[in-house]
Design a protein around this motif. Sequence first.
Motif, PDB file in Angstrom:
ATOM      1  N   ARG A 231       0.834  -1.207   0.000  1.00 39.23           N
ATOM      2  CA  ARG A 231       0.000   0.000   0.000  1.00 39.23           C
ATOM      3  C   ARG A 231       0.866   1.252   0.000  1.00 39.23           C
ATOM      4  O   ARG A 231       1.750   1.424   0.845  1.00 39.23           O
ATOM      5  N   THR A 232       0.596   2.149  -0.961  1.00 33.18           N
ATOM      6  CA  THR A 232       1.249   3.453  -1.033  1.00 33.18           C
ATOM      7  C   THR A 232       0.158   4.513  -1.056  1.00 33.18           C
ATOM      8  O   THR A 232      -1.015   4.205  -1.289  1.00 33.18           O
TER       9      THR A 232
ATOM     10  N   GLY B 283      -1.856   4.228  -4.280  1.00 33.91           N
ATOM     11  CA  GLY B 283      -2.568   3.014  -4.620  1.00 33.91           C
ATOM     12  C   GLY B 283      -1.863   1.791  -4.066  1.00 33.91           C
ATOM     13  O   GLY B 283      -0.774   1.876  -3.487  1.00 33.91           O
ATOM     14  N   THR B 284      -2.491   0.638  -4.250  1.00 36.20           N
ATOM     15  CA  THR B 284      -1.955  -0.636  -3.767  1.00 36.20           C
ATOM     16  C   THR B 284      -1.370  -1.421  -4.936  1.00 36.20           C
ATOM     17  O   THR B 284      -2.023  -1.582  -5.971  1.00 36.20           O
TER      18      THR B 284
ATOM     19  N   GLY C 164       4.927  -0.011   4.004  1.00 31.05           N
ATOM     20  CA  GLY C 164       3.741   0.583   3.405  1.00 31.05           C
ATOM     21  C   GLY C 164       2.785   1.163   4.432  1.00 31.05           C
ATOM     22  O   GLY C 164       3.001   1.083   5.659  1.00 31.05           O
TER      23      GLY C 164
END
Length: 565
Positions: free
Chosen positions: A194-195, A198-199, A323
């Motif tokens: 996860r960022t 988006g993932t 993340g």
Amino acid sequence: MRGQLLRVPGVADAHVFGAPDAVWGRRPVAFVERDPAFGALAPAAASSALADAATLDGPSRPSAAPAASRPSAALRPPRPPAASRSASAASSASADAAAPSSSHSSALAPAAPTAPAAASRAANRQLAVAVREHLGPRLSKLYRPKHLCVLDEFPRTGIGKVDRAALERRYDERIEVERVVLHRIKMPFSTPFRTPKGTLAERESVIVEVVDHAGRTGLGECVAFSTDWYLPETLDQDVRALRDILAPMVLTEAFLHPSEASAAFFSDPRAAALPMACGALEPALWDLYGKIVKRPLWQLVGGTARGGVAGGSASVPAGAVVGLGSPSETVAAVRRCAEAGYRRVKLKVAPGAAPAAVRAVRAAFPQLMITLDANQSFTERDMDDLRALDACGAAWIEEPLDPRRVPQGASGDLFSRLAKLQGALCTPVCLDESIARPRDLARALAHPELRCYAVKAAKFGGVQPTLDFLSMAEERGIDVWMGGMYDTGVSKRLHAALGTLPHVKAAGDIGSTARYFAQDITDPPYTADRGFVTLNRAGHEHGLGCDLNRAVLARVLVDRIVIER
């Protein structure tokens, strides 16, 4: 032929000798020494935005922030003497398809300062074009040089004569590629990552493999993404550029040094517009060259083996990336990183819950070097969150501001916004994806308040442009560290090698590929043992220090393109 060469304006001296040729039996090879005046008169084609950035060194250059006001002092130990940034200050010359050419600065001299080195490479390439144009109508194809090599100056003997044997030895170490293979792969993440943007569930990239006339290989990696979610350049664009522009260019030229390829690539506007494509093929030539001259890449770029590892190995500290997650999830992930020996941990952050997670990590690990990465998720309206993060004692925060969401009354220029934000924060603001193209670099450097950069060789267009930037950064007192792109052991080894340079102080995003993927496509696998990466282990002493693991590659391969002479 030597007489014809000496008639070309800009040629100071020439040496011609015969070399084996598969078609004709033997063909001439020509070395040309460039008259320095030619470089002064010829318009230099910039190999990157560094030429534009160099104009800031003139009278109009903004003054640097006073030392006391620089927020990144914690990252700035006393500066060591400048080290050589490459094996030599190399440059390139263009050639037609039938007769590859090459150019190079003095083999014995260290890399020159950024602007002169780039100008030298461009001038040498332009002189090669002039020589080709002169010889074309005057000599039959058989008698034209098979390869044309332009040097700033010839090596000389103790009594001042041209050292012809040294020139011919240099030719024996040439980079002459006969095949380029593009391995397109798709690797699933072990756990979705996860960022703020988006993932990520899988990583698609292209491994570039070059094979030379002696069967030696070199590896590079195209780390562009399949879509433009992170940077405007995409993988499909780069594959087309590699197949149709860059690979044919390499197959029809020979280089004395890999930095010549950078000048060749950036002399073509089509290639220069796609630096990540250039940054996939050019490093493969550095890997190949290391195997030709039997030296590890980290030595070729001017690095030092800080850990005192024996032989040709070098040990480099690595950082890890965690993340987005809840405070408890984030603390647990950081604990695993600390127990694995990582010296620095980067936390992804976004507006909302990020301050609580970062505070929890800081409380649990008060001595750990923590950095933050916002991936352009905040705006100036999120100052409460940004101030809360600022109080957590992070070494820096990457890319806090969203370029697409500009508050009313704020500057439309992202770098002006970031510079203003830096004035409100103690934590250094670090630049990464805001430099989407090489030309963005000059705009960023116009703001001396911004003194921290994440360096990703692909975005600069390869190893040589990266070395040029790092040299400039050292001169200006800018803090730099090596970034990552969820890449394989090919690209990670490249950045670990660059991490051995004296000016690179902090551990980079070069942790083990096992943090993301179940298997690595390199042999040996890329690992970080107790937080350190060891480059060029026994049996892999030269170049990057790895080969492809063909079995793993076959399992993740989605396409393969072969370009040959």
